[in-house]
Write a protein that holds these residues in place. Structure first.
Motif, short mmCIF file in Angstrom:
data_model
loop_
_atom_site.label_atom_id
_atom_site.label_comp_id
_atom_site.label_asym_id
_atom_site.label_seq_id
_atom_site.Cartn_x
_atom_site.Cartn_y
_atom_site.Cartn_z
N LEU A 41 22.52 5.81 -25.76
CA LEU A 41 21.31 5.75 -26.47
C LEU A 41 20.08 5.39 -25.58
N VAL A 42 20.22 5.36 -24.26
CA VAL A 42 19.15 5.24 -23.30
C VAL A 42 17.98 6.03 -23.74
N PRO A 43 18.01 7.34 -23.76
CA PRO A 43 17.03 8.08 -24.09
C PRO A 43 15.93 7.94 -25.24
N ASP A 44 16.68 6.93 -26.29
CA ASP A 44 16.02 6.49 -27.30
C ASP A 44 15.04 5.49 -27.07
N LEU A 45 15.09 4.85 -25.64
CA LEU A 45 13.84 4.06 -25.35
C LEU A 45 12.54 4.83 -25.19
N SER A 46 12.54 5.87 -24.95
CA SER A 46 11.50 6.82 -24.98
C SER A 46 10.54 6.64 -26.26
N MET A 47 11.11 6.23 -27.35
CA MET A 47 10.31 5.92 -28.40
C MET A 47 9.39 5.04 -28.13
N LEU A 48 9.43 4.05 -27.26
CA LEU A 48 8.43 3.06 -26.75
C LEU A 48 7.26 3.63 -26.43
N GLY A 49 7.09 4.99 -26.02
CA GLY A 49 6.07 5.81 -25.45
C GLY A 49 4.97 5.50 -26.82
N TYR A 50 5.36 5.40 -28.02
CA TYR A 50 4.70 5.61 -29.28
C TYR A 50 3.78 4.39 -29.41
N LEU A 51 3.99 3.30 -28.63
CA LEU A 51 3.14 2.06 -28.59
C LEU A 51 1.84 2.54 -27.86
N ALA A 52 1.97 3.63 -27.11
CA ALA A 52 0.47 4.22 -26.64
C ALA A 52 -0.17 5.40 -27.44
N GLY A 53 0.49 5.45 -28.58
CA GLY A 53 -0.19 6.58 -29.41
C GLY A 53 0.65 7.66 -29.72
N PRO A 54 0.51 8.57 -30.91
CA PRO A 54 1.39 9.51 -31.20
C PRO A 54 1.33 10.82 -30.06
#
Length: 126
Positions: A41-54
């Protein structure tokens, strides 16, 4: 434009095939399943990028959920005899295949729910 109908079904079936192939290759490779579970599930950490906008979120998410990086890591591992890279590439491919099989596609910059496999999440109540 998101895939619909038979095209969507075919893309999801491809995800199932990639997941199955990655699992079979990983089993033959002989790496531990604990490592697989830990890193799946490590690739799902990339969802944190949404903290910087869509827009940023979609770019980071797509980079982590494209076969380009996963296959490049796998090829590097095979050619350079780097077992950790082979295992990592297979786990990464399995993750992407699982996501595609479940209908989670690459994201459009308009928001997390807009994917190339169709809308995910709750429908807009308005």
């Amino acid at each position: 434009m998101a895939a619909t109908g038979g095209v969507r079904l075919l893309l999801r079936a491809e995800g199932v095939v990639v997941l199955g192939a990655a699992l079979a290759a990983y089993a033959q490779f002989g790496a531990g399943w604990g490592v697989f579970a830990l890193w799946l599930l490590v690739p799902d950490l990339s969802m944190l990028g949404y903290l910087a906008g869509p827009r940023v979120g979609a770019a980071i998410y797509n980079a982590a959920h494209s076969y380009v990086g996963a296959v490049a890591l796998l090829v590097l591992g095979v050619l350079a005899a780097m077992p950790w890279a082979v295992a990592g590439g297979l786990i990464w491919c399995a993750h992407i295949g699982l996501d595609r099989a479940l209908g989670y596609g690459l994201k459009y910059a308009v928001g997390f729910g807009a994917t190339h496999l169709g809308r995910i999440g709750r429908a807009d109540p308005w």
